[in-house]
Design an enzyme around this catalytic site. Structure first.
Site, PDB file in Angstrom:
ATOM      1  N   LYS A   1       2.524 -14.050   5.678  1.00  9.16           N
ATOM      2  CA  LYS A   1       2.630 -15.040   4.604  1.00  9.16           C
ATOM      3  C   LYS A   1       4.122 -15.300   4.378  1.00  9.16           C
ATOM      4  CE  LYS A   1       0.583 -17.428   1.324  1.00  9.16           C
ATOM      5  NZ  LYS A   1      -0.194 -18.625   1.606  1.00  9.16           N
TER       6      LYS A   1
ATOM      7  N   TYR B   1       0.817  -1.218   0.000  1.00  8.96           N
ATOM      8  CA  TYR B   1       0.000   0.000   0.000  1.00  8.96           C
ATOM      9  C   TYR B   1       0.848   1.264   0.000  1.00  8.96           C
ATOM     10  CZ  TYR B   1      -4.104  -2.777   1.232  1.00  8.96           C
ATOM     11  OH  TYR B   1      -5.124  -3.680   1.234  1.00  8.96           O
TER      12      TYR B   1
ATOM     13  N   ASP C   1      -5.988  -5.635   6.231  1.00  5.56           N
ATOM     14  CA  ASP C   1      -7.130  -5.063   5.514  1.00  5.56           C
ATOM     15  C   ASP C   1      -8.151  -6.165   5.221  1.00  5.56           C
ATOM     16  OD1 ASP C   1      -8.786  -3.513   4.021  1.00  5.56           O
ATOM     17  OD2 ASP C   1      -7.393  -3.146   2.374  1.00  5.56           O
TER      18      ASP C   1
ATOM     19  N   ASP D   1      -3.411 -17.495   5.105  1.00 12.92           N
ATOM     20  CA  ASP D   1      -4.541 -18.300   4.629  1.00 12.92           C
ATOM     21  C   ASP D   1      -5.083 -19.192   5.743  1.00 12.92           C
ATOM     22  OD1 ASP D   1      -2.007 -19.264   4.301  1.00 12.92           O
ATOM     23  OD2 ASP D   1      -2.405 -20.452   2.527  1.00 12.92           O
TER      24      ASP D   1
END
Ligand code: NAD
Length: 400
Positions: free
Chosen positions: A216, A149, A291, A267
């Site tokens: 991740k 971002y 987010d 995940d």
């Protein structure tokens, strides 16, 4: 006379008459702000019996600012928030077309509001797609400035993208398809650690039992993996006697009353929040993960209509409704003011007016129990009576 809120030695100094700037927002913003302000004033009045009062100070942004000053985001608005340190806002229209500064982005940069804080919990009576929605009660700390971002992104086949691809290919032997768009994902130790430290400090002050780092890092080893590693590191360095890594919580020894630091792959975390929500309490996540997780978690407990949020830095904070302006209902006294009302509860809690915060939450819980709710909830709740924004606020005040 009201007084400005100050921040000294890491603590808020709040008088009995703090001045708090507000932006009412566009579209349905004025409807929900009017309702929220009445709830806030009633909660302060009922808990302090006249000894405390908030002096609300209107500042302009969005359509109202454009009409009155020709600017969507006047410098005076930014300066007032900077001086007063804490503000609250309704939703703002994002004008289509170039050259318009986004209030959120500008404020994040100006005040370094590096944590987006989103508490997600269930309120009895609210329609939810889950069988046991009450098991989810988390506070998500999302890093607000870095990650994909950060805005370093180049359109496909531009000189910038092509030059970057050439550089990475020639210098480092990277394999990137020619003509690709390119975005950069910077994540620093500094940015990650201050976010995780804020989440741990919150867990300690709120008596919460764990902080989970969501990353991740199995794929993005140095950015997301860095977040994980730096997170554990700051927990040990700064909060070593008050925290314990999950790997060291042996069978039988327990956590010794310390906050357990865990980590989960992104995940897997989405699945965990659905399958074992009660094993999670405070969540610290990089920008993109945070987010996505925030909105998914909010949906589990009944949607964005009641989801509050705050953008928080060190000594600065801006609280806001997390939904948009819902323009088709503007001026109809119809939409749910819950999101901005709960954002206000967060704000009072942060400022140390915890009795006011608790009173607001109690009021909202009572209104939901009485099943007199705005249209968005009424159409999904059996036996509910639909009421207007202002009547819903009155109902909350009755239960404060
Ligand atoms: P939206 O959140 O305004 O609306 C999405 C849906 O939710 C609509 O059906 C709407 O009627 C409903 N809804 C929204 N808030 C509600 C409430 N409080 N009670 C009941 N129902 C509610 O999103 P959108 O339509 O994508 O965006 C409209 C405008 O809001 C756009 O200009 C967008 O840029 C802006 N926006 C601003 C913010 C912000 O200021 N933080 C956030 C999101 C969108």
């Amino acid at each position: 006379m009201g007084e400005r809120i100050r921040f000294e030695d890491g603590r808020w100094i709040v008088s009995d008459r703090p001045v708090i700037p507000f932006i009412e927002g566009d579209g349905t913003g004025p409807d929900i702000w009017r309702a929220a302000r009445r709830v806030f004033d009633a909660a302060v009045e009922k808990t302090a019996r006249g000894k405390r009062r908030v002096e609300w100070l209107e500042i302009l942004a969005g359509e109202k600012a454009f009409k009155e000053t020709g600017s969507w985001l006047p410098d005076a608005t930014l300066e007032t928030i900077r001086q007063h340190r804490v503000a609250i806002k309704g939703p703002l229209t994002t004008p289509v077309g170039g050259g318009i500064r986004s209030l959120n982005v500008t404020l994040r940069q100006l005040l370094d509001l590096y944590a987006c804080v989103r508490p997600v919990r269930y309120f009895p009576g609210v329609p939810s797609p889950m069988r046991e929605p009450q098991k989810l009660d988390v506070v998500i700390f999302r890093e607000n400035i870095e990650d994909v971002y950060s805005g370093v992104e180049y359109r496909a086949s531009t000189p910038e993208a092509d030059a970057l691809i050439a550089f990475l290919t020639e210098r480092f032997g990277a394999k990137i398809r020619p003509g690709s768009a390119i975005g950069i994902k910077p994540m620093s130790k500094f940015g990650s650690q201050r976010l995780v430290a804020k989440a741990i400090a919150y867990a300690l002050s709120a008596g919460r039992r764990s902080v989970t780092l969501v990353h991740k890092g199995n794929i993005m080893k140095f950015t997301e993996g860095g977040f994980r590693e730096w997170g554990y590191e700051i927990a040990k360095e700064r909060f070593g006697d008050k925290t314990v890594p999950e790997s060291e919580v042996g069978s039988g020894t327990g956590d010794g009353g310390r906050v357990v630091i865990k980590d989960r792959i992104t995940d897997a975390m989405f699945a965990q929040l659905v399958l074992r929500p009660d094993e999670y309490s405070v969540i610290a996540a990089p920008n993109l993960n945070g987010d996505l997780l925030s909105d998914a978690a909010a949906a589990q407990v009944g949607g964005l209509g009641l989801a509050p949020g705050g953008n928080v830095g060190d000594g600065y904070a801006v609280y806001e409704a997390t939904h948009g302006t819902a323009p088709k209902y503007a001026g109809l006294d119809k939409v749910n003011p819950g999101s901005v009302i709960l954002s206000g509860a967060m704000m009072f809690e942060e400022l140390g007016w915890t009795d006011v915060s608790a009173a607001i939450v109690r009021g909202l819980e009572g209104a939901l129990r009485s099943r007199r709710v705005t249209y968005d909830l009424a159409r999904l709740m059996p036996d509910a009576t639909e009421v207007s924004t202002s009547s819903f606020a009155e109902c909350i005040i009755e239960h404060v």
